[in-house]
Design a protein around this motif. Sequence first.
Motif, PDB file in Angstrom:
ATOM      1  N   SER A 279     -12.168 -14.769  12.876  1.00  0.00           N
ATOM      2  CA  SER A 279     -11.946 -13.949  11.688  1.00  0.00           C
ATOM      3  C   SER A 279     -10.864 -14.584  10.826  1.00  0.00           C
ATOM      4  O   SER A 279     -10.043 -15.364  11.301  1.00  0.00           O
ATOM      5  N   LYS A 280     -10.877 -14.246   9.546  1.00  0.00           N
ATOM      6  CA  LYS A 280      -9.881 -14.825   8.644  1.00  0.00           C
ATOM      7  C   LYS A 280      -8.514 -14.199   8.912  1.00  0.00           C
ATOM      8  O   LYS A 280      -8.405 -13.080   9.413  1.00  0.00           O
ATOM      9  N   ARG A 281      -7.468 -14.923   8.547  1.00  0.00           N
ATOM     10  CA  ARG A 281      -6.102 -14.472   8.765  1.00  0.00           C
ATOM     11  C   ARG A 281      -5.692 -13.500   7.668  1.00  0.00           C
ATOM     12  O   ARG A 281      -6.029 -13.667   6.502  1.00  0.00           O
ATOM     13  N   TYR A 282      -4.958 -12.468   8.078  1.00  0.00           N
ATOM     14  CA  TYR A 282      -4.442 -11.493   7.139  1.00  0.00           C
ATOM     15  C   TYR A 282      -2.924 -11.577   7.099  1.00  0.00           C
ATOM     16  O   TYR A 282      -2.280 -11.919   8.084  1.00  0.00           O
ATOM     17  N   SER A 283      -2.386 -11.241   5.939  1.00  0.00           N
ATOM     18  CA  SER A 283      -0.939 -11.243   5.784  1.00  0.00           C
ATOM     19  C   SER A 283      -0.324 -10.121   6.606  1.00  0.00           C
ATOM     20  O   SER A 283      -0.974  -9.118   6.921  1.00  0.00           O
ATOM     21  N   ALA A 284       0.963 -10.272   6.927  1.00  0.00           N
ATOM     22  CA  ALA A 284       1.659  -9.222   7.679  1.00  0.00           C
ATOM     23  C   ALA A 284       1.793  -7.953   6.849  1.00  0.00           C
ATOM     24  O   ALA A 284       1.980  -6.857   7.405  1.00  0.00           O
ATOM     25  N   ASN A 285       1.683  -8.060   5.500  1.00  0.00           N
ATOM     26  CA  ASN A 285       1.767  -6.890   4.626  1.00  0.00           C
ATOM     27  C   ASN A 285       0.427  -6.184   4.454  1.00  0.00           C
ATOM     28  O   ASN A 285       0.361  -5.157   3.763  1.00  0.00           O
ATOM     29  N   TYR A 286      -0.619  -6.734   5.032  1.00  0.00           N
ATOM     30  CA  TYR A 286      -1.949  -6.146   4.852  1.00  0.00           C
ATOM     31  C   TYR A 286      -2.017  -4.695   5.319  1.00  0.00           C
ATOM     32  O   TYR A 286      -2.501  -3.830   4.580  1.00  0.00           O
ATOM     33  N   PRO A 287      -1.557  -4.356   6.537  1.00  0.00           N
ATOM     34  CA  PRO A 287      -1.644  -2.940   6.957  1.00  0.00           C
ATOM     35  C   PRO A 287      -0.799  -2.016   6.094  1.00  0.00           C
ATOM     36  O   PRO A 287      -1.170  -0.854   5.893  1.00  0.00           O
ATOM     37  N   VAL A 288       0.325  -2.508   5.560  1.00  0.00           N
ATOM     38  CA  VAL A 288       1.160  -1.669   4.690  1.00  0.00           C
ATOM     39  C   VAL A 288       0.430  -1.351   3.397  1.00  0.00           C
ATOM     40  O   VAL A 288       0.340  -0.190   2.972  1.00  0.00           O
ATOM     41  N   ILE A 289      -0.121  -2.384   2.755  1.00  0.00           N
ATOM     42  CA  ILE A 289      -0.843  -2.183   1.503  1.00  0.00           C
ATOM     43  C   ILE A 289      -2.079  -1.324   1.728  1.00  0.00           C
ATOM     44  O   ILE A 289      -2.414  -0.447   0.917  1.00  0.00           O
ATOM     45  N   PHE A 290      -2.758  -1.551   2.838  1.00  0.00           N
ATOM     46  CA  PHE A 290      -3.949  -0.765   3.141  1.00  0.00           C
ATOM     47  C   PHE A 290      -3.616   0.717   3.278  1.00  0.00           C
ATOM     48  O   PHE A 290      -4.318   1.579   2.739  1.00  0.00           O
ATOM     49  N   ASN A 291      -2.525   1.036   3.979  1.00  0.00           N
ATOM     50  CA  ASN A 291      -2.144   2.435   4.145  1.00  0.00           C
ATOM     51  C   ASN A 291      -1.718   3.067   2.817  1.00  0.00           C
ATOM     52  O   ASN A 291      -1.994   4.249   2.573  1.00  0.00           O
ATOM     53  N   ILE A 292      -1.042   2.292   1.961  1.00  0.00           N
ATOM     54  CA  ILE A 292      -0.650   2.839   0.658  1.00  0.00           C
ATOM     55  C   ILE A 292      -1.884   3.227  -0.152  1.00  0.00           C
ATOM     56  O   ILE A 292      -1.984   4.342  -0.694  1.00  0.00           O
ATOM     57  N   PHE A 293      -2.860   2.334  -0.256  1.00  0.00           N
ATOM     58  CA  PHE A 293      -4.073   2.629  -1.010  1.00  0.00           C
ATOM     59  C   PHE A 293      -4.877   3.755  -0.360  1.00  0.00           C
ATOM     60  O   PHE A 293      -5.427   4.616  -1.057  1.00  0.00           O
ATOM     61  N   LEU A 294      -4.949   3.757   0.954  1.00  0.00           N
ATOM     62  CA  LEU A 294      -5.745   4.770   1.653  1.00  0.00           C
ATOM     63  C   LEU A 294      -5.190   6.164   1.413  1.00  0.00           C
ATOM     64  O   LEU A 294      -5.917   7.070   0.964  1.00  0.00           O
ATOM     65  N   TRP A 295      -3.907   6.374   1.677  1.00  0.00           N
ATOM     66  CA  TRP A 295      -3.338   7.720   1.569  1.00  0.00           C
ATOM     67  C   TRP A 295      -3.169   8.151   0.123  1.00  0.00           C
ATOM     68  O   TRP A 295      -3.299   9.343  -0.196  1.00  0.00           O
ATOM     69  N   PHE A 296      -2.904   7.211  -0.798  1.00  0.00           N
ATOM     70  CA  PHE A 296      -2.854   7.573  -2.201  1.00  0.00           C
ATOM     71  C   PHE A 296      -4.229   8.033  -2.677  1.00  0.00           C
ATOM     72  O   PHE A 296      -4.348   9.014  -3.430  1.00  0.00           O
ATOM     73  N   GLY A 297      -5.274   7.330  -2.255  1.00  0.00           N
ATOM     74  CA  GLY A 297      -6.631   7.733  -2.634  1.00  0.00           C
ATOM     75  C   GLY A 297      -6.997   9.100  -2.093  1.00  0.00           C
ATOM     76  O   GLY A 297      -7.618   9.909  -2.799  1.00  0.00           O
ATOM     77  N   ILE A 298      -6.601   9.376  -0.842  1.00  0.00           N
ATOM     78  CA  ILE A 298      -6.913  10.685  -0.255  1.00  0.00           C
ATOM     79  C   ILE A 298      -6.171  11.801  -0.991  1.00  0.00           C
ATOM     80  O   ILE A 298      -6.744  12.835  -1.351  1.00  0.00           O
ATOM     81  N   VAL A 299      -4.872  11.614  -1.228  1.00  0.00           N
ATOM     82  CA  VAL A 299      -4.076  12.629  -1.926  1.00  0.00           C
ATOM     83  C   VAL A 299      -4.579  12.828  -3.351  1.00  0.00           C
ATOM     84  O   VAL A 299      -4.697  13.968  -3.833  1.00  0.00           O
TER      85      VAL A 299
END
Length: 334
Positions: A279-299
């Motif tokens: 699999s391709k490599r992800y940045s260490a900030n990937y889970p942080v950015i993902f959670n920001i977009f996910l919870w902002f979208g839900i709210v």
Amino acid sequence: MLKVIFLAAFAVGTVLADGELIILNNPGSVHFEGSQATNQSFLKEVFTVVLGYTPKLTQPWDGVEIRDPFLLPEALVSIVIEGVESVKSPRGKHFPLNVDEVEEVTWQAVSRRLEERDTNNTLVRIRVGDGLDALGQSALGELKPNSVDPASLKHLSLNNEEDQKFIEELQLLRAIAQKIPSTVTANSKPDVYWFVVSGLRPVMDLHGKDSEATKEALKLLNDAVNDLSNAFTDIYNGQVVVALFTNDANKLRNTRSVESPRVRREEKAGELPITLRLSKRYSANYPVIFNIFLWFGIVFFFSLLAICIAIAGMDPGRDSIIYRMTSNRMKKDN
């Protein structure tokens, strides 16, 4: 039928296992169960999981279970016994281990993964076989091992170089255990302590695997390991995983020497190397950015839904802003 095949495969794997993994201590949030064998190359994944990091391989071993992801261990203590298959420890949970890499490779993988995520972790690796002179001022401070009374040894002798070197390693382990309360401090960062003992194999080769001297050496080793385990357990209030595993690098080198001519023949024959589908490599900030977009979208979605429902259910009476803005004859205050 499938159950019989599974049991037969498990029995074969257990017989072929040439090492042993022993969990001497684990907190309640991490549970080890069963007797399924695992490869040493998977230990880096297991240690990564128990420290709260995402492994690179999904479910590498069914023997570990994370029961509370919010109360993970604060440290990992790994004790490696080189050159033997088992230490016959009466403590801990035992698992068969297939030795498929040297311990230093496992250590480098674990330490590298922690350094990729955080540079403030405490990572200590000590080969006690190097002796006090080689260690010098170790990462755990200055070590002052106590001298051994020759009369306390029944079958081992300080006159033998192999026995003396092994006893010195045990005394260093005990000195480390005594130094831990004054040098180790528990914090929120996962720590890794890695100790390598290599003096047991020469003792077994000198006296024999089933000799009384070997039995005494195993007892002394287990006592020293228990002291080390108890010291770390007290410092971290039980929130530490203490693992001991054996590693016979000689068998590993023999296996590689047998396979290497075949590999060279395949290379000469012009066979293409196997392409791994990584699999391709992800940045260490990937889970942080993902959670920001996910919870902002839900709210945002539920907020918009609540506003729509409130407007749809609003009564457009004469006193309502909706009536005032849509009426042809606007009300005027006298």
